[in-house]
Write an enzyme that holds these catalytic residues in place. Structure first.
Site, PDB file in Angstrom:
ATOM      1  CD  GLN A   1      -2.589  -0.975   2.762  1.00  0.00           C
ATOM      2  OE1 GLN A   1      -3.060  -2.139   3.328  1.00  0.00           O
ATOM      3  NE2 GLN A   1      -3.461   0.310   2.741  1.00  0.00           N
ATOM      4  CG  HIS A   2      -0.091   3.404   2.624  1.00  0.00           C
ATOM      5  ND1 HIS A   2      -0.952   4.013   2.921  1.00  0.00           N
ATOM      6  CD2 HIS A   2       0.857   2.086   3.322  1.00  0.00           C
ATOM      7  CE1 HIS A   2      -1.232   3.695   3.347  1.00  0.00           C
ATOM      8  NE2 HIS A   2      -0.709   2.591   4.313  1.00  0.00           N
TER       9      HIS A   2
ATOM     10  CG  ASP B   1       0.178  -5.514   1.388  1.00  0.00           C
ATOM     11  OD1 ASP B   1      -0.268  -5.055   1.243  1.00  0.00           O
ATOM     12  OD2 ASP B   1       1.229  -5.579   1.372  1.00  0.00           O
TER      13      ASP B   1
HETATM   14  O1  LIG Z   1       1.766   0.263   4.585  1.00  0.00           O
HETATM   15  C1  LIG Z   1       0.908  -0.590   5.131  1.00  0.00           C
HETATM   16  C2  LIG Z   1      -0.109  -0.723   5.705  1.00  0.00           C
HETATM   17  O2  LIG Z   1      -0.810   0.137   5.885  1.00  0.00           O
HETATM   18  C3  LIG Z   1       1.711  -2.062   4.513  1.00  0.00           C
HETATM   19  O3  LIG Z   1       1.067  -3.028   5.359  1.00  0.00           O
HETATM   20  C4  LIG Z   1       1.933  -1.734   3.493  1.00  0.00           C
HETATM   21  O4  LIG Z   1       1.138  -2.704   2.050  1.00  0.00           O
HETATM   22  C5  LIG Z   1       3.496  -3.454   2.846  1.00  0.00           C
HETATM   23  O5  LIG Z   1       3.231  -4.808   3.488  1.00  0.00           O
HETATM   24  P1  LIG Z   1       4.186  -5.736   3.428  1.00  0.00           P
HETATM   25  O6  LIG Z   1       4.977  -5.514   2.760  1.00  0.00           O
HETATM   26  O7  LIG Z   1       4.703  -5.655   4.957  1.00  0.00           O
HETATM   27  O8  LIG Z   1       2.796  -6.841   3.356  1.00  0.00           O
END
Ligand SMILES: O=C(CO)[C@@H](O)[C@H](O)COP(=O)(O)O
Ligand SMILES: Nc1ncnc2c1ncn2[C@@H]1O[C@H](COP(=O)(O)OP(=O)(O)O)[C@@H](O)[C@H]1O
Length: 461
Positions: free
Chosen positions: A71-72, A221
């Site tokens: 995300q983000h 994700d």
């Molecule tokens: O920033 C967040 C949720 O807000 C993280 O959960 C990212 O989405 C990255 O996820 P992973 O690579 O750890 O699965």
């Protein structure tokens, strides 16, 4: 047999699963690493996607594909669709100052929680755009379009720039409650109005690849993991990947003005209140590195030390921290004595410290009204025997460990199958072999951790 593919383009790697669209049986899979760092060239995600698809034996026979992504991340494109600079990822904390400024400019945390469901911290795209405008004004001026990692890959696959409610809800300029962008917040942060991806409905088709494979809207994700797990009422997922996340599906949008719980949307038309830490699986990677052992030995060592590691506490803010919001914090060891200076104590403290951060997250979710009937443990670090066995004593509840799998990629495949079927609800794929772990809660572990954590939090920022 119709096949569907699901992609998890996460922080450390890209994973692809190819599954039977009716039963969900995984028929083949592949993965490829992403370069390390908190900035990334989106071309590397594309290359890793191609490599992971090739390792999965290609897309022959695949009718539909969905992409879930970290995300983000801020992906800036110029007016010809070229990437302007490396994407700033969710775990890049350089925009922490921008987050504080933006919070104040809108009138405080309450105002942001009301407007977008979340209080922005450095992870949120909106803060990265403010950072860009302040620090790289030329790059900001050339930015014609802003999108997220999964949007970028869906665009490369289909030629159409779209997103979904789930990933849009992590930008800081989309409102889950209003189901709409907040261009006023984007303009406030960035001083401009770049184009944004169209937000598709949960089971819409974004387009087709050059080979004719239908591509679903994709999602973030964590939203995909909720789909892959079939998360229902009373279920809380604890995901131990690069990030640590605790989340639940909800019928109502969240708006936590403390900022601990992000009020995201999910990938089904509902909501996904979520707590995220910056420090999860890599805490164990770091502990294993320091001890010169692999994960199996780290797990064995951790289980050989007593609960509470005789008072040795690791506060694992190795990447700074997001929840609590301490982007500049560092990790620290407390309670070090001659008797606790052993590999076993350090291994145990690493596992317990990582889990305590997530236990705090679970408390925050409960404080926002989440019901907890089951805790499901997923993500890379849930492969650790020590994590699985120690988690119930720290989280204070039994935990359920679904069979080893790539639940984000599987969730993206569920979305693809849903889009293909045109059904009102996503398919539910059964995954036999769930393991149940129970242990007596050991409140002393969290009490000692809280003392050490609060010593850090009480320092001036
Ligand atoms: O920033 C967040 C949720 O807000 C993280 O959960 C990212 O989405 C990255 O996820 P992973 O690579 O750890 O699965
Ligand atoms: N048996 C294990 N014990 C502890 N950590 C593990 C184990 N296997 C993998 N990991 C860690 O899990 C992480 C990858 O998890 P994953 O959920 O795929 O992350 P992401 O989705 O963020 O890329 C890596 O840091 C890896 O070292």
């Amino acid at each position: 047999m119709a096949l569907v593919a699901g992609v998890d383009s996460s922080t450390q790697s890209c994973k692809v699963v190819i599954a039977d669209a009716d039963s969900g049986r995984i028929v083949r899979s592949g993965r490829a690493p992403h370069p390390d760092g908190t900035e990334a060239d989106p071309a590397d995600w594309w290359a890793a996607l191609q490599a992971a698809i090739a390792e999965a034996g290609g897309l022959d026979g695949v009718a539909a594909l969905g992409v879930a992504g970290q995300q983000h991340g801020m992906v800036c494109l110029d007016e010809d669709g070229r990437v302007i600079r490396p994407a700033l990822l969710w775990n890049d904390t350089r925009s922490a100052g921008a987050a504080r400024e933006l919070t104040a400019e809108l009138g405080g945390p309450q105002a942001w929680a009301k407007a977008t469901g979340s209080v922005p911290v450095a992870s949120f795209t909106v803060t990265k755009l403010r950072w860009l405008a302040d620090h790289e004004p030329d790059a900001a001026a050339r930015t014609a379009t802003v999108c997220l990692p999964h949007d970028y890959l869906t665009w490369r696959l289909t030629g159409r720039l779209v997103t979904d409610r789930g990933d849009a809800s992590g930008t800081g300029y989309w409102s889950p409650a209003e189901n709409a962008y907040r261009p006023d917040l984007l303009r406030m942060a960035f001083g401009r109005d770049p184009a944004l991806p169209e937000v598709l409905g949960p089971a819409e088709i974004a387009g087709r690849t050059a080979e004719g494979v239908a591509v679903s809207a994709g999602t973030g994700d964590n939203m995909a993991a909720a789909l892959g797990l079939g998360l229902g009422e009373g279920d809380v997922a604890v995901s131990l990947g690069t990030s640590g996340t605790v989340f639940a599906v909800s019928a109502e949008p969240a708006a936590d003005a403390t900022g601990a719980v992000a009020g995201f949307a999910d990938a089904t038309g509902r909501y996904l209140p979520l707590v995220c830490t910056l420090n999860a699986a890599r805490v164990l990677d770091a502990a294993a590195r320091m001890l010169g052992v692999d994960h199996a030995e780290l797990s064995r060592l951790a289980l050989s030390a007593p609960p509470g590691a005789d008072g040795l506490v690791l506060v694992p803010y190795l990447e700074g921290e997001r929840t609590p919001d301490r982007p500049d914090a560092t990790g620290s060891l407390h309670g070090l004595r001659l008797s606790t200076s052993t590999p076993a104590h350090l291994a145990r403290a690493a596992v317990e410290g990582m889990l305590c951060g997530l236990a705090d997250g679970l408390d925050a979710l409960v404080a926002q009204g989440a019901r907890v009937d089951r805790v499901l443990l997923i993500g890379g670090a849930s492969r650790s025997e020590a994590v699985r066995r120690i988690a119930p004593s720290v989280l204070g509840r039994p935990v359920v460990v679904p069979p080893a799998g790539e639940y984000v990629a599987e969730g993206a495949a569920v979305q693809a199958a849903w889009a293909l079927s045109g059904a009102p609800e996503p398919p539910r794929w059964e995954r036999p072999g769930v393991a149940h772990h129970e242990a007596e809660p050991v409140p002393a572990i969290r009490e000692r951790y809280a003392e050490a954590r609060d010593r850090i939090l009480s320092r001036p920022v």
